[in-house]
Design an enzyme around this catalytic site. Structure first.
Site, PDB file in Angstrom:
ATOM      1  N   LEU A 151       5.328  47.823  40.322  1.00 24.05           N
ATOM      2  CA  LEU A 151       5.945  46.728  41.095  1.00 24.05           C
ATOM      3  C   LEU A 151       6.401  45.825  40.242  1.00 24.05           C
ATOM      4  O   LEU A 151       6.024  44.588  39.814  1.00 24.05           O
ATOM      5  CB  LEU A 151       4.640  46.238  41.705  1.00 24.05           C
ATOM      6  CG  LEU A 151       5.063  45.039  42.725  1.00 24.05           C
ATOM      7  CD1 LEU A 151       5.422  45.598  44.096  1.00 24.05           C
ATOM      8  CD2 LEU A 151       3.727  44.292  43.202  1.00 24.05           C
ATOM      9  N   GLY A 152       7.761  46.099  39.448  1.00 30.84           N
ATOM     10  CA  GLY A 152       8.761  45.094  38.915  1.00 30.84           C
ATOM     11  C   GLY A 152       9.361  44.521  39.671  1.00 30.84           C
ATOM     12  O   GLY A 152       9.305  44.475  40.991  1.00 30.84           O
ATOM     13  N   ILE A 154      12.364  45.532  41.039  1.00 31.31           N
ATOM     14  CA  ILE A 154      12.880  46.472  42.089  1.00 31.31           C
ATOM     15  C   ILE A 154      11.750  46.569  43.011  1.00 31.31           C
ATOM     16  O   ILE A 154      12.042  46.379  44.309  1.00 31.31           O
ATOM     17  CB  ILE A 154      13.376  47.831  41.649  1.00 31.31           C
ATOM     18  CG1 ILE A 154      14.742  47.423  40.734  1.00 31.31           C
ATOM     19  CG2 ILE A 154      13.370  48.647  42.928  1.00 31.31           C
ATOM     20  CD1 ILE A 154      15.336  48.608  40.096  1.00 31.31           C
ATOM     21  N   ARG A 174       0.663  49.559  35.462  1.00 33.44           N
ATOM     22  CA  ARG A 174      -0.595  49.602  34.255  1.00 33.44           C
ATOM     23  C   ARG A 174      -1.496  48.948  34.359  1.00 33.44           C
ATOM     24  O   ARG A 174      -2.663  48.976  33.963  1.00 33.44           O
ATOM     25  CB  ARG A 174       0.272  49.753  32.872  1.00 33.44           C
ATOM     26  CG  ARG A 174       1.302  50.865  32.573  1.00 33.44           C
ATOM     27  CD  ARG A 174       1.902  50.753  31.144  1.00 33.44           C
ATOM     28  NE  ARG A 174       2.933  49.461  31.435  1.00 33.44           N
ATOM     29  CZ  ARG A 174       3.942  49.086  30.618  1.00 33.44           C
ATOM     30  NH1 ARG A 174       3.725  49.544  29.330  1.00 33.44           N
ATOM     31  NH2 ARG A 174       4.564  48.182  30.689  1.00 33.44           N
ATOM     32  N   ARG A 231      13.337  57.582  37.943  1.00 34.44           N
ATOM     33  CA  ARG A 231      13.819  58.499  37.157  1.00 34.44           C
ATOM     34  C   ARG A 231      13.030  60.012  37.738  1.00 34.44           C
ATOM     35  O   ARG A 231      11.969  60.158  38.094  1.00 34.44           O
ATOM     36  CB  ARG A 231      13.198  58.337  35.867  1.00 34.44           C
ATOM     37  CG  ARG A 231      14.186  57.190  35.263  1.00 34.44           C
ATOM     38  CD  ARG A 231      15.676  57.502  34.918  1.00 34.44           C
ATOM     39  NE  ARG A 231      16.326  56.559  34.118  1.00 34.44           N
ATOM     40  CZ  ARG A 231      17.147  55.361  34.724  1.00 34.44           C
ATOM     41  NH1 ARG A 231      16.956  55.287  35.967  1.00 34.44           N
ATOM     42  NH2 ARG A 231      17.750  54.636  34.014  1.00 34.44           N
ATOM     43  N   ASP A 255      16.810  59.756  44.952  1.00 34.83           N
ATOM     44  CA  ASP A 255      18.145  59.434  44.476  1.00 34.83           C
ATOM     45  C   ASP A 255      18.058  59.909  43.159  1.00 34.83           C
ATOM     46  O   ASP A 255      19.545  59.969  42.576  1.00 34.83           O
ATOM     47  CB  ASP A 255      18.294  58.012  44.586  1.00 34.83           C
ATOM     48  CG  ASP A 255      19.696  57.610  43.986  1.00 34.83           C
ATOM     49  OD1 ASP A 255      20.460  58.042  44.354  1.00 34.83           O
ATOM     50  OD2 ASP A 255      19.577  56.740  42.942  1.00 34.83           O
ATOM     51  N   GLU A 260      19.273  66.315  36.519  1.00 32.83           N
ATOM     52  CA  GLU A 260      20.441  65.588  36.881  1.00 32.83           C
ATOM     53  C   GLU A 260      21.734  66.095  35.446  1.00 32.83           C
ATOM     54  O   GLU A 260      21.374  65.766  34.294  1.00 32.83           O
ATOM     55  CB  GLU A 260      20.364  64.152  36.856  1.00 32.83           C
ATOM     56  CG  GLU A 260      19.412  63.663  37.925  1.00 32.83           C
ATOM     57  CD  GLU A 260      19.350  62.142  37.782  1.00 32.83           C
ATOM     58  OE1 GLU A 260      19.903  61.521  37.255  1.00 32.83           O
ATOM     59  OE2 GLU A 260      18.395  61.786  38.648  1.00 32.83           O
ATOM     60  N   HIS A 278      21.725  59.833  42.227  1.00 30.05           N
ATOM     61  CA  HIS A 278      21.611  58.680  41.518  1.00 30.05           C
ATOM     62  C   HIS A 278      22.491  57.623  41.500  1.00 30.05           C
ATOM     63  O   HIS A 278      23.168  57.241  40.738  1.00 30.05           O
ATOM     64  CB  HIS A 278      21.646  59.374  40.025  1.00 30.05           C
ATOM     65  CG  HIS A 278      20.794  58.574  39.149  1.00 30.05           C
ATOM     66  ND1 HIS A 278      20.317  58.860  38.135  1.00 30.05           N
ATOM     67  CD2 HIS A 278      20.531  57.184  39.106  1.00 30.05           C
ATOM     68  CE1 HIS A 278      19.689  57.815  37.252  1.00 30.05           C
ATOM     69  NE2 HIS A 278      19.733  56.921  37.929  1.00 30.05           N
TER      70      HIS A 278
END
Length: 311
Positions: A151-152, A154, A174, A231, A255, A260, A278
């Protein structure tokens, strides 16, 4: 005054390249072969590096860049940049935090909607004359529970979009945030068990490697959907392929994925996964904002000022 020399390790479109080149002597090396040649030929003169979290910059490469004093990731991620070796040399490190948050959050919801409502398959069916009576019904998206892993910036924007769908949000970080009333889970497994949808927006790197594996997917359950815009390394691809194939979860939208830019072979035969290459953070607006932010940070550094978004 001479423009600082800048090693660019990522592709830049024409406008972006022109904006950067107006302020730097650019050494452009967006491919692996060009990167090796550029460091060999120009490494001794390079003062700044522009990369991203996926492309990174290794400790061995830093050793061959003795004059580097500034390294920036274009986006928010920086997991493959040799942070500690750079810090030990006093190199200023920064990223593009906040420049593409809306784009990524939009794309996360696009993937969620596409997965839950089976959009890709239904597009194919409609083009082939298949009418709705021949297709199983899909769930309503609204009125469910969303778990956000990370929950940053984005993750918060994902939660704001969820509110518009009357979706209740909880999260795992965390440690709990003090600036939100969203329910906090100290375990990803317990968050998944509570959730109908699980959206991954956490940083990559060793600390989150395969954070979402078989146990989390089993907790999410047969009516649950997974979306990853973080990621590829955060999700265990083999476990996900097995969960999708066997109905352990209902579907997924990715995504990002391991390996990749090669497509994830284990997932390709599966109908209940939506894949994009991505692109969640890329749009004309977000790239322009990221490049402008990089230039602002770099100009501040070379003017002796603090950067805006240090790592």
């Amino acid at each position: 005054m001479n423009k600082p020399s800048l090693l660019v390790l990522i592709p830049l479109k024409d406008d972006s390249y022109a904006h950067v080149a107006a302020r730097f002597e650019v050494v452009y090396a967006p491919t692996p072969a060009e990167r090796i040649a550029a460091i060999e030929s120009h490494g001794a003169a390079i003062r700044a590096v522009l990369t991203n979290g996926t492309t990174g910059l290794t400790a061995a490469e830093l050793d061959r860049l003795p004059e580097v004093e500034f390294v920036s990731a274009l986006g928010a991620g920086y997991e493959n940049i040799a942070i500690e070796p750079a810090r030990s040399r006093g190199i200023v490190l920064c990223n593009g935090a906040g420049t593409n948050d809306d784009c990524v959050a939009d794309h996360a919801f696009a993937l969620l909607l596409a997965a839950v409502r089976d959009i890709a398959y239904r597009d194919h069916a409609a083009r082939n004359g298949v009418w709705r009576d021949q297709l199983p019904m899909c769930p309503t998206v609204s009125g469910k529970r969303l778990g956000v892993v990370g929950l940053g910036h984005i993750g918060m924007k994902v939660a704001r979009r969820a509110a518009g769908f009357d979706i209740e949000t909880a999260y795992h970080n965390r440690k709990p945030r003090t600036d939100t009333t969203f329910r906090y889970f100290d375990s990803v497994v317990e968050l998944a068990r509570w959730s109908d949808y699980l959206i991954i927006a956490t940083p990559g790197g060793q600390a989150t490697h395969h954070m979402v594996g078989r146990t989390v997917l089993e907790a999410l359950g047969p009516r649950g959907f997974l979306v990853n815009v973080a990621r590829g390394s955060v999700v265990d691809t083999a476990a996900l392929a097995d969960a999708l194939a066997n109905g352990t979860i209902a579907g997924a939208g990715l995504d990002v994925y391991e390996g990749e830019p090669e497509p994830p072979q284990a997932l390709l035969p599966l109908r209940n996964v939506v894949l994009t290459p991505h692109v969640a953070g890329t749009s004309p607006e977000s790239i322009a904002a990221s490049v402008s932010h990089f230039i602002d940070n770099a100009m501040r550094h070379f003017a002796g000022e603090a950067v805006l978004t240090p790592i």
